[in-house]
Design a protein around this motif. Structure first.
Motif, PDB file in Angstrom:
ATOM      1  N   VAL A  51     -35.141  23.300 -25.279  1.00  0.00           N
ATOM      2  CA  VAL A  51     -35.633  22.722 -24.032  1.00  0.00           C
ATOM      3  C   VAL A  51     -35.070  21.319 -23.907  1.00  0.00           C
ATOM      4  O   VAL A  51     -35.061  20.563 -24.886  1.00  0.00           O
ATOM      5  CB  VAL A  51     -37.184  22.648 -24.043  1.00  0.00           C
ATOM      6  N   LEU A  53     -35.595  18.024 -21.298  1.00  0.00           N
ATOM      7  CA  LEU A  53     -36.358  17.486 -20.169  1.00  0.00           C
ATOM      8  C   LEU A  53     -36.005  16.021 -19.960  1.00  0.00           C
ATOM      9  O   LEU A  53     -35.803  15.288 -20.929  1.00  0.00           O
ATOM     10  CB  LEU A  53     -37.863  17.577 -20.445  1.00  0.00           C
ATOM     11  N   THR A  78     -42.017  15.613 -15.044  1.00  0.00           N
ATOM     12  CA  THR A  78     -40.707  15.910 -14.470  1.00  0.00           C
ATOM     13  C   THR A  78     -40.917  16.249 -13.000  1.00  0.00           C
ATOM     14  O   THR A  78     -41.938  16.835 -12.628  1.00  0.00           O
ATOM     15  CB  THR A  78     -40.016  17.081 -15.190  1.00  0.00           C
ATOM     16  N   ASP A  94     -44.281  18.448 -12.545  1.00  0.00           N
ATOM     17  CA  ASP A  94     -44.777  19.267 -13.648  1.00  0.00           C
ATOM     18  C   ASP A  94     -45.046  18.364 -14.834  1.00  0.00           C
ATOM     19  O   ASP A  94     -44.280  17.436 -15.112  1.00  0.00           O
ATOM     20  CB  ASP A  94     -43.747  20.325 -14.059  1.00  0.00           C
ATOM     21  N   TRP A  95     -46.136  18.631 -15.550  1.00  0.00           N
ATOM     22  CA  TRP A  95     -46.497  17.840 -16.725  1.00  0.00           C
ATOM     23  C   TRP A  95     -46.263  18.674 -17.974  1.00  0.00           C
ATOM     24  O   TRP A  95     -46.634  19.843 -18.027  1.00  0.00           O
ATOM     25  CB  TRP A  95     -47.960  17.399 -16.647  1.00  0.00           C
ATOM     26  N   HIS A  96     -45.651  18.059 -18.974  1.00  0.00           N
ATOM     27  CA  HIS A  96     -45.324  18.719 -20.234  1.00  0.00           C
ATOM     28  C   HIS A  96     -45.979  17.952 -21.375  1.00  0.00           C
ATOM     29  O   HIS A  96     -45.989  16.727 -21.374  1.00  0.00           O
ATOM     30  CB  HIS A  96     -43.810  18.748 -20.447  1.00  0.00           C
ATOM     31  N   ARG A  97     -46.495  18.696 -22.354  1.00  0.00           N
ATOM     32  CA  ARG A  97     -47.103  18.091 -23.545  1.00  0.00           C
ATOM     33  C   ARG A  97     -46.022  17.973 -24.618  1.00  0.00           C
ATOM     34  O   ARG A  97     -45.507  18.979 -25.112  1.00  0.00           O
ATOM     35  CB  ARG A  97     -48.240  18.991 -24.028  1.00  0.00           C
ATOM     36  N   ILE A  98     -45.674  16.745 -24.977  1.00  0.00           N
ATOM     37  CA  ILE A  98     -44.627  16.490 -25.963  1.00  0.00           C
ATOM     38  C   ILE A  98     -45.283  16.157 -27.305  1.00  0.00           C
ATOM     39  O   ILE A  98     -46.168  15.299 -27.368  1.00  0.00           O
ATOM     40  CB  ILE A  98     -43.720  15.322 -25.528  1.00  0.00           C
ATOM     41  N   ILE A 125     -39.838  24.937 -27.284  1.00  0.00           N
ATOM     42  CA  ILE A 125     -41.127  25.220 -26.666  1.00  0.00           C
ATOM     43  C   ILE A 125     -41.999  25.980 -27.670  1.00  0.00           C
ATOM     44  O   ILE A 125     -41.506  26.790 -28.445  1.00  0.00           O
ATOM     45  CB  ILE A 125     -40.952  26.008 -25.354  1.00  0.00           C
ATOM     46  N   THR A 141     -49.362  25.025 -24.358  1.00  0.00           N
ATOM     47  CA  THR A 141     -47.905  25.035 -24.391  1.00  0.00           C
ATOM     48  C   THR A 141     -47.431  23.622 -24.681  1.00  0.00           C
ATOM     49  O   THR A 141     -47.861  22.675 -24.020  1.00  0.00           O
ATOM     50  CB  THR A 141     -47.330  25.510 -23.040  1.00  0.00           C
ATOM     51  N   SER A 142     -46.572  23.480 -25.684  1.00  0.00           N
ATOM     52  CA  SER A 142     -46.080  22.165 -26.089  1.00  0.00           C
ATOM     53  C   SER A 142     -44.572  22.199 -26.250  1.00  0.00           C
ATOM     54  O   SER A 142     -43.983  23.255 -26.477  1.00  0.00           O
ATOM     55  CB  SER A 142     -46.686  21.744 -27.430  1.00  0.00           C
ATOM     56  N   ILE A 143     -43.985  21.027 -26.166  1.00  0.00           N
ATOM     57  CA  ILE A 143     -42.574  20.859 -26.490  1.00  0.00           C
ATOM     58  C   ILE A 143     -42.527  20.101 -27.811  1.00  0.00           C
ATOM     59  O   ILE A 143     -43.027  18.979 -27.902  1.00  0.00           O
ATOM     60  CB  ILE A 143     -41.824  20.063 -25.395  1.00  0.00           C
TER      61      ILE A 143
END
Length: 165
Positions: A51, A53, A78, A94-98, A125, A141-143
């Motif tokens: 992934v 981002l 993002t 969109d929000w991503h959990r890092i 991911i 769901t995490s990155i």
């Protein structure tokens, strides 16, 4: 920045094509069959979980985990802009959990990243399920970050640094 990513991808694809051409096989399946015949062992299938981002940090990183397994967690926003049929531009965020586990990267992120910074995250991911205190099943769901590049500090922070100097 985009050119750097394109060069990395092109280099990776070139290496894969070179390996394929060097074997002389018409397909990857034929190559795997030949290897199985030669060694008598079947090689496990390889997959790709990658992934990339680019976005802005939603809040300062949180220190989580234990002494033995520390981690930093932070949200990354993002944006995607598109036009509706009537010509109106709409931006979707969109929000991503890092999650950062790697020791050197974790320390660097803890010292340098703050809310509003623009960064590039490369990682994998990850999907987990757990049961919360109310006995509800929760999907997360995490990155999992392998590398982070700092692209820009937020504008307010740059202005504060100039005033302090």
């Amino acid at each position: 920045m985009l050119r750097v990513l394109q060069k990395r991808l092109a280099g990776s694809l070139t290496a894969q094509c070179s390996r394929l051409m060097a074997t002389g096989s018409a397909s990857i399946a034929e190559n795997n069959q030949e290897e199985e015949n030669l060694t008598g062992l079947r090689r496990p299938e390889r997959g790709l979980n990658k992934v990339t981002l680019i976005g802005r940090v939603g809040r300062d990183p949180d220190h989580r985990g234990s002494e033995e397994h520390p981690a930093l967690i932070f949200p990354l926003a993002t944006n995607f802009t598109y036009k509706k049929a009537n010509g109106e531009a709409v931006t979707k965020t969109d929000w991503h959990r890092i999650c950062v586990f790697r020791p050197g990267l974790r320390d660097n992120v803890a010292n340098r990243i703050v809310k509003g910074d623009r960064i590039l995250v490369e990682g994998a991911i990850s999907y987990q399920k757990f049961t919360d205190r109310d006995q509800r099943e929760v999907n997360v769901t995490s990155i999992i970050a392998d590398d982070i590049m700092f692209l820009a500090k937020r504008q307010n922070q740059e202005n504060r640094e100039e005033i302090d100097e």
